[in-house]
Design a protein around this motif. Structure first.
Motif, PDB file in Angstrom:
ATOM      1  N   PRO A 142       8.816  -4.358  -7.450  1.00 25.87           N
ATOM      2  CA  PRO A 142       7.698  -4.509  -6.515  1.00 25.87           C
ATOM      3  C   PRO A 142       8.119  -4.574  -5.049  1.00 25.87           C
ATOM      4  O   PRO A 142       7.464  -3.989  -4.181  1.00 25.87           O
ATOM      5  CB  PRO A 142       7.042  -5.818  -6.964  1.00 25.87           C
ATOM      6  CG  PRO A 142       7.392  -5.957  -8.401  1.00 25.87           C
ATOM      7  CD  PRO A 142       8.771  -5.368  -8.529  1.00 25.87           C
ATOM      8  N   VAL A 143       9.224  -5.268  -4.755  1.00 25.10           N
ATOM      9  CA  VAL A 143       9.673  -5.381  -3.364  1.00 25.10           C
ATOM     10  C   VAL A 143      10.063  -4.024  -2.817  1.00 25.10           C
ATOM     11  O   VAL A 143       9.743  -3.685  -1.665  1.00 25.10           O
ATOM     12  CB  VAL A 143      10.845  -6.374  -3.256  1.00 25.10           C
ATOM     13  CG1 VAL A 143      11.466  -6.327  -1.866  1.00 25.10           C
ATOM     14  CG2 VAL A 143      10.377  -7.795  -3.551  1.00 25.10           C
ATOM     15  N   THR A 146       7.026  -1.904  -2.165  1.00 27.16           N
ATOM     16  CA  THR A 146       6.375  -2.364  -0.940  1.00 27.16           C
ATOM     17  C   THR A 146       7.161  -1.923   0.295  1.00 27.16           C
ATOM     18  O   THR A 146       6.578  -1.574   1.330  1.00 27.16           O
ATOM     19  CB  THR A 146       6.233  -3.893  -0.962  1.00 27.16           C
ATOM     20  OG1 THR A 146       5.507  -4.273  -2.135  1.00 27.16           O
ATOM     21  CG2 THR A 146       5.484  -4.397   0.256  1.00 27.16           C
ATOM     22  N   LEU A 200       2.628  -5.369  -3.132  1.00 24.84           N
ATOM     23  CA  LEU A 200       3.165  -6.280  -4.147  1.00 24.84           C
ATOM     24  C   LEU A 200       2.226  -6.381  -5.343  1.00 24.84           C
ATOM     25  O   LEU A 200       2.673  -6.477  -6.492  1.00 24.84           O
ATOM     26  CB  LEU A 200       3.393  -7.664  -3.536  1.00 24.84           C
ATOM     27  CG  LEU A 200       4.506  -7.759  -2.489  1.00 24.84           C
ATOM     28  CD1 LEU A 200       4.534  -9.154  -1.871  1.00 24.84           C
ATOM     29  CD2 LEU A 200       5.868  -7.423  -3.101  1.00 24.84           C
ATOM     30  N   SER A 204       3.563  -5.197  -9.046  1.00 28.56           N
ATOM     31  CA  SER A 204       3.595  -6.151 -10.166  1.00 28.56           C
ATOM     32  C   SER A 204       2.431  -5.955 -11.132  1.00 28.56           C
ATOM     33  O   SER A 204       2.312  -6.701 -12.113  1.00 28.56           O
ATOM     34  CB  SER A 204       3.569  -7.585  -9.618  1.00 28.56           C
ATOM     35  OG  SER A 204       2.353  -7.837  -8.921  1.00 28.56           O
ATOM     36  N   VAL A 238       6.643 -12.476  -5.350  1.00 21.02           N
ATOM     37  CA  VAL A 238       6.737 -11.031  -5.563  1.00 21.02           C
ATOM     38  C   VAL A 238       6.561 -10.632  -7.024  1.00 21.02           C
ATOM     39  O   VAL A 238       6.206  -9.480  -7.312  1.00 21.02           O
ATOM     40  CB  VAL A 238       8.086 -10.486  -5.047  1.00 21.02           C
ATOM     41  CG1 VAL A 238       8.170 -10.627  -3.541  1.00 21.02           C
ATOM     42  CG2 VAL A 238       9.262 -11.173  -5.722  1.00 21.02           C
ATOM     43  N   VAL A 244       0.744 -13.519  -6.563  1.00 23.80           N
ATOM     44  CA  VAL A 244       0.669 -12.262  -5.822  1.00 23.80           C
ATOM     45  C   VAL A 244      -0.790 -11.873  -5.566  1.00 23.80           C
ATOM     46  O   VAL A 244      -1.166 -11.486  -4.453  1.00 23.80           O
ATOM     47  CB  VAL A 244       1.411 -11.145  -6.586  1.00 23.80           C
ATOM     48  CG1 VAL A 244       1.068  -9.779  -6.015  1.00 23.80           C
ATOM     49  CG2 VAL A 244       2.919 -11.368  -6.523  1.00 23.80           C
TER      50      VAL A 244
END
Length: 336
Positions: A142-143, A146, A200, A204, A238, A244
Motif C-alpha cells: 500500500p505505501v 501511494t 492507502l 489495503s 497503512v 486506514v
C-alpha cells in the motif's frame, strides 16, 4: 494541455488496473522491448508461465485460464503503454519548445525538471510492482502504491501550475488578502493529502470493509482494539483496514469543511468575481466527490464508482491547484 489530459487518464487507468487485479500480470520491467505485446501462442504461454510462478497466482488465482490471464495482461500492458505515450508527448513538446525558443531558459529548466520527475515515475512504478512479487504477497504494498500515485499527482500539479504561469486560465484583476490566499493553499494541501489517504485505502482494499455510512462498525469509529490490532502500532496507519478507512473518512470531513469555509469567506470578500466563482465551483466539486465516495463505499466499490471517485479526485486537485496558482500571481492593481 495534452499531457495534462493524458496524466488524468493515466490515474483512472491505473485505478482500473488495480480494481481488476491486473497490476501484477506482467512480472518484468522492460522499458523498451516491453512495448511489444506477446505475438503468437508460444509467446503468450511464456508470459503466462512467468505469471504462474508469481505468488499472486499461487495464492489467489491458481487454475486461471489463459483467456483470463490475457484479460488482466492487457489492462497492465495498456497502463504501461499510456505511461510511455505520456513520456513521448512531453519529451516531444519539450524538444519543440527548446528548438523554437518558445520558452525562457528558466522555463526550460523547470520543464526539464518535470521531465526528470516523469522519468522517475516509471522507476517508482516498477518498485511498486516488484513489492507485489515478493514471496507471500498477492498485491503491491500500500505505501508503494501511494508513493506511485503521489508522484503522479505532483507531476500533474506541476503541469497545472505551469499552465497557470502561462496565463492559460486567465488572470485575476486583483490579489486576494493574505488570509484567503492561505485558505486556498490549505485546501490544496488537504486535497493532496486526502488523495494519498485514498491511495492507502486502495492499496489495503479497505474500501471493501465497513461498507456503511455515516456509522462505521455501529459508531463513529471502531473500537481502539480494532484500530490498533497490528504490531508495531505505526503499521496500523497503512495496513489496518479499519484505521486506514477511518483516516480517509476524517480527511474527507476536514477537507469538505475547509473548502466550505474558504468558499464562504471568498464569497463575502467581494474582491474578485473570478475567485468567487472558482471557490464556489470547488465547493460543489468537493460535495460531488464526497457523494461519489459514499456511493463507492456503500455499494462495495463497483468498478464504475471506484473509477468515478478516482477521476473526481483528480479534477478536484486540478481545480484546487489552479486556484492556488492563480491567486499566487501578482495581479494588476486597478488604476487610481
Amino acid at each position: 494541455m495534452l499531457t495534462l489530459a493524458l496524466v488524468a487518464l493515466m490515474v483512472v487507468i491505473g485505478g482500473a488496473t488495480r480494481l481488476t487485479g491486473s497490476g501484477l500480470s506482467i512480472t518484468e520491467w522492460k522499458p523498451i522491448t516491453g512495448s511489444i505485446p506477446p505475438l503468437g501462442e508460444a509467446a503468450w504461454m511464456s508470459e503466462f508461465d512467468k505469471y504462474r510462478a508469481s505468488p499472486q497466482y499461487k495464492l489467489l488465482n491458481e487454475g486461471m485460464s489463459l483467456g483470463e490471464f490475457q484479460f488482466i495482461y492487457w489492462w497492465e500492458w495498456g497502463h504501461r503503454q499510456l505511461g510511455r505515450l505520456i513520456g513521448l508527448v512531453f519529451l516531444g513538446g519539450l524538444i519543440l519548445a527548446a528548438a523554437t525558443r518558445r520558452v525562457s531558459k528558466r522555463e526550460g529548466l523547470v520543464l526539464f525538471g518535470m521531465g526528470l520527475l516523469l522519468a522517475a515515475q516509471g522507476a517508482i512504478g516498477w518498485i511498486m510492482v516488484a513489492s507485489g512479487l515478493e514471496p507471500g504477497m498477492t498485491a503491491v504494498a500500500p505505501v508503494k502504491l501511494t508513493l506511485h500515485l503521489g508522484f503522479a499527482l505532483i507531476f500533474f500539479s506541476a503541469i497545472v501550475l505551469f499552465l497557470a504561469h502561462l496565463r492559460q486560465f486567465g488572470r485575476d484583476p486583483v490579489t486576494l488578502p493574505k488570509g484567503l490566499r492561505f485558505g486556498a493553499y490549505a485546501v490544496t494541501a488537504l486535497s493532496f493529502a486526502q488523495i494519498l489517504l485514498g491511495g492507502l485505502v486502495a492499496g489495503s482494499r479497505a474500501g471493501f470493509t465497513f461498507n456503511t455510512w455515516p456509522l462505521m462498525d455501529g459508531g463513529f469509529a471502531p473500537s481502539r482494539e480494532a484500530l490498533f490490532a497490528v504490531t508495531p502500532w505505526w503499521e496500523n496507519f497503512v495496513d489496518n483496514v479499519a484505521l486506514v478507512q477511518l483516516n480517509h473518512r476524517i480527511g474527507a470531513y476536514a477537507l469538505l469543511a475547509a473548502t466550505a469555509l474558504y468558499a464562504v469567506r471568498v464569497a463575502r470578500s467581494k474582491l474578485c468575481p473570478r475567485a468567487r466563482r472558482r471557490a464556489v465551483a470547488l465547493l460543489h466539486l468537493m460535495i460531488a466527490q464526497a457523494a461519489l465516495g459514499i456511493a463507492a463505499l456503500v455499494l462495495v466499490v463497483p468498478l464504475w464508482a471506484g473509477l468515478a471517485h478516482q477521476f473526481g479526485a483528480v479534477v478536484v486537485l486540478g481545480l484546487a491547484v489552479a486556484n492556488a496558482g492563480l491567486i499566487a500571481q501578482r495581479a494588476k492593481q486597478p488604476a487610481a
